[in-house]
Design a protein around this motif. Structure first.
Motif, short mmCIF file in Angstrom:
data_model
loop_
_atom_site.label_atom_id
_atom_site.label_comp_id
_atom_site.label_asym_id
_atom_site.label_seq_id
_atom_site.Cartn_x
_atom_site.Cartn_y
_atom_site.Cartn_z
N GLY A 144 7.58 15.56 -6.90
CA GLY A 144 6.79 16.71 -6.47
C GLY A 144 7.66 17.84 -5.97
O GLY A 144 8.88 17.70 -5.83
N GLY A 145 7.03 18.98 -5.66
CA GLY A 145 7.77 20.20 -5.36
C GLY A 145 8.52 20.18 -4.04
O GLY A 145 9.70 20.54 -3.98
N THR A 146 7.85 19.79 -2.96
CA THR A 146 8.51 19.83 -1.65
C THR A 146 9.72 18.90 -1.59
O THR A 146 10.79 19.28 -1.11
N ILE A 147 9.56 17.69 -2.11
CA ILE A 147 10.68 16.75 -2.08
C ILE A 147 11.80 17.20 -3.01
O ILE A 147 12.98 16.94 -2.76
N THR A 148 11.45 17.93 -4.06
CA THR A 148 12.47 18.52 -4.92
C THR A 148 13.26 19.56 -4.16
O THR A 148 14.50 19.56 -4.17
N ALA B 235 23.14 27.69 5.41
CA ALA B 235 21.72 28.02 5.43
C ALA B 235 21.26 28.55 4.09
O ALA B 235 22.07 28.92 3.23
N VAL B 236 19.95 28.59 3.92
CA VAL B 236 19.33 29.11 2.71
C VAL B 236 18.57 30.38 3.05
O VAL B 236 17.93 30.47 4.11
N ILE B 237 18.63 31.37 2.17
CA ILE B 237 17.90 32.62 2.33
C ILE B 237 16.67 32.58 1.44
O ILE B 237 16.75 32.22 0.26
N THR C 11 7.64 34.96 2.54
CA THR C 11 6.48 34.29 1.94
C THR C 11 6.87 33.04 1.16
O THR C 11 6.01 32.36 0.61
N GLY C 12 8.16 32.72 1.10
CA GLY C 12 8.66 31.62 0.28
C GLY C 12 8.05 30.28 0.66
O GLY C 12 7.78 30.00 1.83
N HIS C 13 7.86 29.44 -0.34
CA HIS C 13 7.21 28.14 -0.12
C HIS C 13 7.97 27.30 0.90
O HIS C 13 7.35 26.62 1.73
N ILE C 14 9.29 27.32 0.86
CA ILE C 14 10.07 26.51 1.80
C ILE C 14 9.92 27.00 3.23
O ILE C 14 10.16 26.25 4.19
N ASN C 15 9.51 28.26 3.40
CA ASN C 15 9.31 28.81 4.74
C ASN C 15 7.90 28.59 5.26
O ASN C 15 7.71 28.36 6.45
N VAL C 16 6.92 28.64 4.36
CA VAL C 16 5.52 28.69 4.79
C VAL C 16 4.77 27.38 4.59
O VAL C 16 3.92 27.01 5.40
N HIS C 17 5.07 26.66 3.53
CA HIS C 17 4.20 25.56 3.11
C HIS C 17 4.89 24.19 3.01
O HIS C 17 4.40 23.33 2.29
N GLU C 18 5.99 24.00 3.70
CA GLU C 18 6.68 22.71 3.57
C GLU C 18 6.96 22.04 4.91
O GLU C 18 7.85 21.20 5.03
N THR C 19 6.20 22.42 5.94
CA THR C 19 6.21 21.72 7.23
C THR C 19 7.61 21.60 7.82
O THR C 19 7.94 20.60 8.45
N GLY C 20 8.44 22.61 7.61
CA GLY C 20 9.79 22.56 8.15
C GLY C 20 10.68 21.54 7.47
O GLY C 20 11.65 21.05 8.08
N LYS D 120 19.01 25.80 8.33
CA LYS D 120 18.17 26.94 8.71
C LYS D 120 17.68 27.67 7.46
O LYS D 120 18.43 27.85 6.50
N VAL D 121 16.44 28.11 7.51
CA VAL D 121 15.89 28.99 6.48
C VAL D 121 15.91 30.41 7.05
O VAL D 121 15.19 30.70 8.02
N ILE D 122 16.73 31.27 6.48
CA ILE D 122 16.80 32.67 6.91
C ILE D 122 15.81 33.46 6.06
O ILE D 122 15.92 33.49 4.83
N THR D 123 14.83 34.08 6.70
CA THR D 123 13.78 34.75 5.94
C THR D 123 14.01 36.26 5.86
O THR D 123 14.55 36.87 6.78
#
Length: 342
Positions: free
Chosen positions: A60-64, A78-80, A84-93, A101-104
Motif C-alpha cells: 500500500g501507499g503509506t508503507i511504501t 529530512a524530506v521536503i 498538502t503532501g500525503h506524507i504530511n497530512v494523511h499518514e499519521t506521522g 522530519k518532514v519540512i513543508t
C-alpha cells in the motif's frame, strides 16, 4: 449512501479478479521470487525503456512512502514536501515515526518547484539543523493537479545540482498520465526521478503498488528495509499479477482515463449550477466551493470529503471519481442538485 469519497471504494476490477482465479491452483515461490513477479519486473522495465530499473512490490501507499523515504535518508536528514503532501497530512506521522522530519512548503496548487524549495535549502545550511536530502512529490498532487514534463525535468535538474534525491508518489499516476493536459510518459519518470512508484490500489487493484528505483546508488539492501518495515509480502505475486494485468493492453491508462472522464462530467454539472473550484480540475478529484446550506444537503445524501469552511457562508467539498464510477451516478447527482437549486 451515494459515494464520491475516494477512488478505492470498490474491491477489484473484474479483469484483475480473473487474474487471481487463473493462478489460484498454482504453488509459487514467496517474497517476490516467483515467475509472476519476474514477469512483471521485465514488463515494466520494457515500458520504462530502463532495463536496469530495480522493481519491488508493496502492499500500500503509506508503507511504501515510509519504507522508501526511511531507507534513503540518513538519521539526520529530512524530506521536503508540499504542505498538502500525503506524507504530511494523511499518514499519521509515519515519516516522523521513522525519525525523519518532514519540512513543508506552502503551495497554492499542490506542486513543488525549484523556486519554492530553494529557500528551505538556504535556511538549512549547517549541522545545527536537519539536512534536507529528499524531495517528495506526488502525481497527481493531493489537489488533483499534475506535473508537466518540463516541471519534472526542472525539479530533477535542480535536485541533481543541489545533491538531492527526487521521489514521486504515484498513487494516482494513472489519472495523471491520462489527463488531458498531460505530456509525461512512463519513460520520463525513469529519466527524471530517482525513485517512484506506480499505484494500483486507486486504479482497480485489490491492493498493491510497484516501486521503481532509477538511481541504483540508493537502492542497496532495500529488501532488508522492506522486511524490517513489514512491507515485503510473502505472497508478492498478488501484486505482480495485478500489475501485469493492468499494464496489459493499457488497462491501467484506460481506468485512469475513465476516472478523469467521470470527473469531467461531474465538473460540467457543477459549472452549470454556477459553482466554482478551489483548485484547477485536471484529474479525478474536484474541490468544489459550496454555500453552506447546499453543502449540508450534499453531505446528507453523499459520502464526500468535507474540507471545512472557506468563510462564514461557504465551504469546500472534495468529490473523487474512480475506475468504477458510472454515468448514472453523475446523472442522479445532477437531478438532485437541480431540484435543490430550483
Amino acid at each position: 449512501m451515494n459515494d464520491f469519497l475516494n477512488d478505492y471504494n470498490q474491491t477489484v476490477h473484474p479483469s484483475l479478479l480473473k487474474s487471481f482465479i487463473d493462478i489460484n491452483n498454482k504453488k509459487l515461490a514467496g517474497y517476490g521470487l516467483d515467475e509472476y513477479c519476474k514477469q512483471a519486473i521485465t514488463n515494466i522495465q520494457k515500458r520504462l525503456q530502463s532495463p536496469h530499473a530495480d522493481v519491488h512490490f508493496m502492499p500500500g501507499g503509506t508503507i511504501t512512502n515510509l519504507t522508501v523515504i526511511s531507507h534513503i535518508l540518513k538519521p539526520y536528514q529530512a524530506v521536503i514536501a508540499a504542505n498538502t503532501g500525503h506524507i504530511n497530512v494523511h499518514e499519521t506521522g509515519a515519516i516522523e515515526a521513522t525519525g525523519h522530519k518532514v519540512i513543508t512548503v506552502p503551495t497554492a496548487d499542490g506542486k513543488l518547484t525549484p523556486e519554492l524549495i530553494a529557500p528551505v535549502l538556504f535556511h538549512h545550511s549547517d549541522e545545527h539543523m536537519v539536512q534536507p536530502k529528499l524531495i517528495y512529490i506526488s502525481n497527481t498532487t493531493e489537489l488533483g493537479t499534475i506535473y508537466s514534463q518540463q516541471d519534472l525535468k526542472n525539479l530533477y535538474q535542480f535536485c541533481q545540482k543541489n545533491h538531492l534525491f527526487l521521489y514521486l508518489d504515484g498513487a494516482r499516476l494513472a489519472m495523471a498520465l491520462a489527463a488531458k493536459d498531460n505530456d509525461l510518459a512512463l519513460p520520463d519518470l525513469a529519466k527524471y526521478t530517482d525513485v517512484f512508484y506506480i499505484g494500483g490500489t486507486k486504479v482497480g487493484a485489490f491492493a498493491g503498488e510497484m516501486v521503481i528505483f532509477n538511481n541504483l546508488s540508493i537502492n542497496q539492501d532495500f529488501r532488508f528495509s522492506m522486511k524490517q518495515k513489514g512491507a515485503i509480502l510473502a505472497k508478492s505475486w498478488i501484486v505482480a499479477v495485478q500489475m501485469n494485468e493492468l499494464m496489459q493492453n493499457d488497462l491501467y491508462f484506460q481506468l485512469g482515463q475513465h476516472s478523469n472522464n467521470m470527473a469531467n462530467k461531474l465538473k460540467t454539472v457543477f459549472e452549470k449550477a454556477g459553482l466554482t473550484f478551489a483548485s484547477k480540475p485536471q484529474t479525478n478529484q474536484l474541490f468544489v466551493n459550496f454555500p453552506n446550506q447546499l453543502a449540508e444537503k450534499i453531505i446528507a445524501h453523499y459520502a464526500v470529503d468535507n474540507l471545512g469552511p472557506i468563510d462564514d457562508h461557504n465551504c469546500c467539498l472534495r468529490f473523487c471519481t474512480s475506475w468504477s464510477t458510472q454515468i448514472d451516478e453523475i446523472d442522479r447527482l445532477e437531478r438532485l442538485l437541480q431540484s435543490w437549486l430550483s
